[in-house]
Design a protein around this motif. Structure first.
Motif, PDB file in Angstrom:
ATOM      1  N   GLY A 120       0.811  -1.207   0.000  1.00 45.99           N
ATOM      2  CA  GLY A 120       0.000   0.000   0.000  1.00 45.99           C
ATOM      3  C   GLY A 120       0.845   1.259   0.000  1.00 45.99           C
ATOM      4  N   LEU A 121       1.988   1.214   0.694  1.00 44.81           N
ATOM      5  CA  LEU A 121       2.880   2.374   0.711  1.00 44.81           C
ATOM      6  C   LEU A 121       3.445   2.649  -0.681  1.00 44.81           C
ATOM      7  N   ILE A 122       3.813   1.584  -1.389  1.00 49.26           N
ATOM      8  CA  ILE A 122       4.354   1.760  -2.746  1.00 49.26           C
ATOM      9  C   ILE A 122       3.283   2.297  -3.682  1.00 49.26           C
ATOM     10  N   LEU A 123       2.076   1.693  -3.625  1.00 51.25           N
ATOM     11  CA  LEU A 123       0.996   2.151  -4.490  1.00 51.25           C
ATOM     12  C   LEU A 123       0.576   3.577  -4.136  1.00 51.25           C
ATOM     13  N   GLU A 175     -12.505  26.224 -12.667  1.00 49.82           N
ATOM     14  CA  GLU A 175     -12.183  26.580 -11.282  1.00 49.82           C
ATOM     15  C   GLU A 175     -12.485  25.422 -10.331  1.00 49.82           C
ATOM     16  N   ALA A 176     -13.589  24.722 -10.589  1.00 52.64           N
ATOM     17  CA  ALA A 176     -13.928  23.566  -9.748  1.00 52.64           C
ATOM     18  C   ALA A 176     -12.904  22.453  -9.923  1.00 52.64           C
ATOM     19  N   LEU A 177     -12.464  22.206 -11.163  1.00 51.49           N
ATOM     20  CA  LEU A 177     -11.447  21.182 -11.405  1.00 51.49           C
ATOM     21  C   LEU A 177     -10.148  21.540 -10.689  1.00 51.49           C
ATOM     22  N   ARG A 178      -9.778  22.798 -10.762  1.00 53.58           N
ATOM     23  CA  ARG A 178      -8.586  23.252 -10.054  1.00 53.58           C
ATOM     24  C   ARG A 178      -8.696  22.999  -8.552  1.00 53.58           C
ATOM     25  N   ALA A 179      -9.818  23.388  -7.984  1.00 53.65           N
ATOM     26  CA  ALA A 179      -9.991  23.258  -6.534  1.00 53.65           C
ATOM     27  C   ALA A 179      -9.927  21.798  -6.101  1.00 53.65           C
ATOM     28  N   LEU A 180     -10.593  20.917  -6.838  1.00 54.69           N
ATOM     29  CA  LEU A 180     -10.611  19.509  -6.461  1.00 54.69           C
ATOM     30  C   LEU A 180      -9.229  18.882  -6.590  1.00 54.69           C
ATOM     31  N   MET A 181      -8.517  19.183  -7.666  1.00 53.44           N
ATOM     32  CA  MET A 181      -7.191  18.606  -7.845  1.00 53.44           C
ATOM     33  C   MET A 181      -6.199  19.166  -6.833  1.00 53.44           C
ATOM     34  N   CYS A 182      -6.299  20.453  -6.516  1.00 50.75           N
ATOM     35  CA  CYS A 182      -5.420  21.022  -5.491  1.00 50.75           C
ATOM     36  C   CYS A 182      -5.707  20.396  -4.126  1.00 50.75           C
ATOM     37  N   LEU A 183      -6.974  20.170  -3.828  1.00 52.52           N
ATOM     38  CA  LEU A 183      -7.330  19.523  -2.562  1.00 52.52           C
ATOM     39  C   LEU A 183      -6.809  18.094  -2.520  1.00 52.52           C
ATOM     40  N   ALA A 184      -6.927  17.388  -3.641  1.00 52.59           N
ATOM     41  CA  ALA A 184      -6.414  16.016  -3.695  1.00 52.59           C
ATOM     42  C   ALA A 184      -4.899  15.992  -3.537  1.00 52.59           C
ATOM     43  N   ALA A 185      -4.207  16.910  -4.209  1.00 54.87           N
ATOM     44  CA  ALA A 185      -2.748  16.963  -4.085  1.00 54.87           C
ATOM     45  C   ALA A 185      -2.320  17.324  -2.662  1.00 54.87           C
ATOM     46  N   ALA A 186      -3.065  18.238  -2.026  1.00 52.92           N
ATOM     47  CA  ALA A 186      -2.732  18.625  -0.651  1.00 52.92           C
ATOM     48  C   ALA A 186      -2.984  17.494   0.332  1.00 52.92           C
ATOM     49  N   LEU A 187      -3.958  16.633   0.046  1.00 55.96           N
ATOM     50  CA  LEU A 187      -4.265  15.520   0.936  1.00 55.96           C
ATOM     51  C   LEU A 187      -3.387  14.308   0.661  1.00 55.96           C
ATOM     52  N   ALA A 188      -2.867  14.192  -0.562  1.00 53.97           N
ATOM     53  CA  ALA A 188      -2.055  13.028  -0.910  1.00 53.97           C
ATOM     54  C   ALA A 188      -0.761  12.994  -0.104  1.00 53.97           C
ATOM     55  N   VAL A 189      -0.172  14.157   0.140  1.00 59.16           N
ATOM     56  CA  VAL A 189       1.103  14.197   0.862  1.00 59.16           C
ATOM     57  C   VAL A 189       0.944  13.742   2.317  1.00 59.16           C
ATOM     58  N   PRO A 190       0.018  14.303   3.108  1.00 61.44           N
ATOM     59  CA  PRO A 190      -0.132  13.788   4.484  1.00 61.44           C
ATOM     60  C   PRO A 190      -0.604  12.340   4.529  1.00 61.44           C
ATOM     61  N   ALA A 191      -1.384  11.908   3.528  1.00 62.32           N
ATOM     62  CA  ALA A 191      -1.785  10.501   3.495  1.00 62.32           C
ATOM     63  C   ALA A 191      -0.565   9.606   3.353  1.00 62.32           C
ATOM     64  N   PHE A 192       0.367  10.006   2.494  1.00 65.92           N
ATOM     65  CA  PHE A 192       1.590   9.217   2.322  1.00 65.92           C
ATOM     66  C   PHE A 192       2.444   9.248   3.591  1.00 65.92           C
ATOM     67  N   LEU A 193       2.499  10.398   4.258  1.00 63.80           N
ATOM     68  CA  LEU A 193       3.262  10.476   5.503  1.00 63.80           C
ATOM     69  C   LEU A 193       2.634   9.603   6.591  1.00 63.80           C
ATOM     70  N   LEU A 194       1.306   9.566   6.648  1.00 61.13           N
ATOM     71  CA  LEU A 194       0.638   8.672   7.596  1.00 61.13           C
ATOM     72  C   LEU A 194       0.943   7.219   7.285  1.00 61.13           C
ATOM     73  N   ALA A 195       1.007   6.893   5.993  1.00 58.87           N
ATOM     74  CA  ALA A 195       1.329   5.515   5.615  1.00 58.87           C
ATOM     75  C   ALA A 195       2.742   5.148   6.048  1.00 58.87           C
ATOM     76  N   ILE A 196       3.682   6.084   5.879  1.00 63.69           N
ATOM     77  CA  ILE A 196       5.056   5.822   6.334  1.00 63.69           C
ATOM     78  C   ILE A 196       5.084   5.612   7.846  1.00 63.69           C
ATOM     79  N   THR A 197       4.338   6.443   8.568  1.00 59.40           N
ATOM     80  CA  THR A 197       4.286   6.299  10.026  1.00 59.40           C
ATOM     81  C   THR A 197       3.689   4.960  10.420  1.00 59.40           C
ATOM     82  N   GLY A 198       2.647   4.533   9.715  1.00 62.66           N
ATOM     83  CA  GLY A 198       2.047   3.242  10.018  1.00 62.66           C
ATOM     84  C   GLY A 198       3.005   2.088   9.814  1.00 62.66           C
ATOM     85  N   VAL A 199       3.782   2.139   8.727  1.00 63.76           N
ATOM     86  CA  VAL A 199       4.773   1.084   8.483  1.00 63.76           C
ATOM     87  C   VAL A 199       5.870   1.125   9.545  1.00 63.76           C
TER      88      VAL A 199
END
Length: 217
Positions: A10-13, A78-102
């Motif tokens: 899951g961390l790799i994916l 503008e909506a596409l921008r907002a959603l993708m920026c939100l996804a990109a902003a959430l992807a980084v802490p999600a990956f950091l949480l995954a590293i912490t879990g491992v």
């Protein structure tokens, strides 16, 4: 062992999905020019992204220009921008949480409850991020396909699916797979980590009443 393998996979994916999400957000190839009917100018390609549009000439010369005004953009963009920026902003802490879990999975004796919390948080964050990626990408792709087959849209204005959309779809799928793996791992190890250890510790205590032991069951 199986949970550890799931976390690493899951961390790799999730890492690949995070990189793909950042790339899809920045790439200008969301909509590319389509060569249909009288539009046979093949030495020039038009790319349209969330932040800029580009003109590629024979694949050798690329000219890009950022959109002039933020307020002048159409609401869907503008909506596409907002959603993708939100996804990109959430992807980084999600990956950091995954590293912490491992990381904490290697220290189960120190705090199994914390391990399950990190694993569950990473899984939910990956699932939410994958959904946030797939929504704008699918929205943009559906708009491109609808306009392509609309006879009222002039041929020079027709567009095809760009590389950024395929990167976004792949990234969303990877993030959802990573989230499913982490949630599955938590379902296997989380409840057991939170309840089996107190039961075993209480049962192993010398002289413990039988009624107190059964209360944990």
């Amino acid at each position: 062992m199986a949970c550890c393998v799931l976390q690493i996979a899951g961390l790799i994916l999730g890492g690949a999905g995070m990189v793909g999400t950042l790339a899809a957000t920045a790439m200008p190839q969301w909509r590319v020019s389509a060569y249909v009917e009288g539009n046979i100018v093949v030495f020039e390609s038009i790319w349209e992204g969330l932040w800029m549009d580009c003109i590629s000439q024979l694949g050798l010369r690329l000219q890009c220009k950022f959109y002039d005004s933020l307020l002048a953009l159409p609401p869907p963009l503008e909506a596409l921008r907002a959603l993708m920026c939100l996804a990109a902003a959430l992807a980084v802490p999600a990956f950091l949480l995954a590293i912490t879990g491992v990381k904490y999975s290697q220290r189960r004796t120190e705090g199994p409850g914390a391990v399950s919390t990190f694993v569950l948080a990473a899984g939910m964050a990956f699932l939410l991020t994958g959904t946030l990626v797939l929504v704008p990408v699918s929205w943009a792709g559906g708009s491109v396909i609808r306009d392509f087959y609309d006879p009222e849209v002039p041929a020079p204005l027709k567009r095809e699916l760009g590389a950024a959309l395929y990167v976004g779809w792949a990234s969303g799928a990877l993030l959802l797979a990573a989230g499913a793996m982490y949630c599955l791992c938590w379902c296997w190890a989380g409840p057991a980590a939170g309840h089996s250890y107190p039961r075993l510790a209480r049962a192993a205590r010398p002289g413990a009443p039988a009624l107190a032991v059964h209360a944990y069951v």
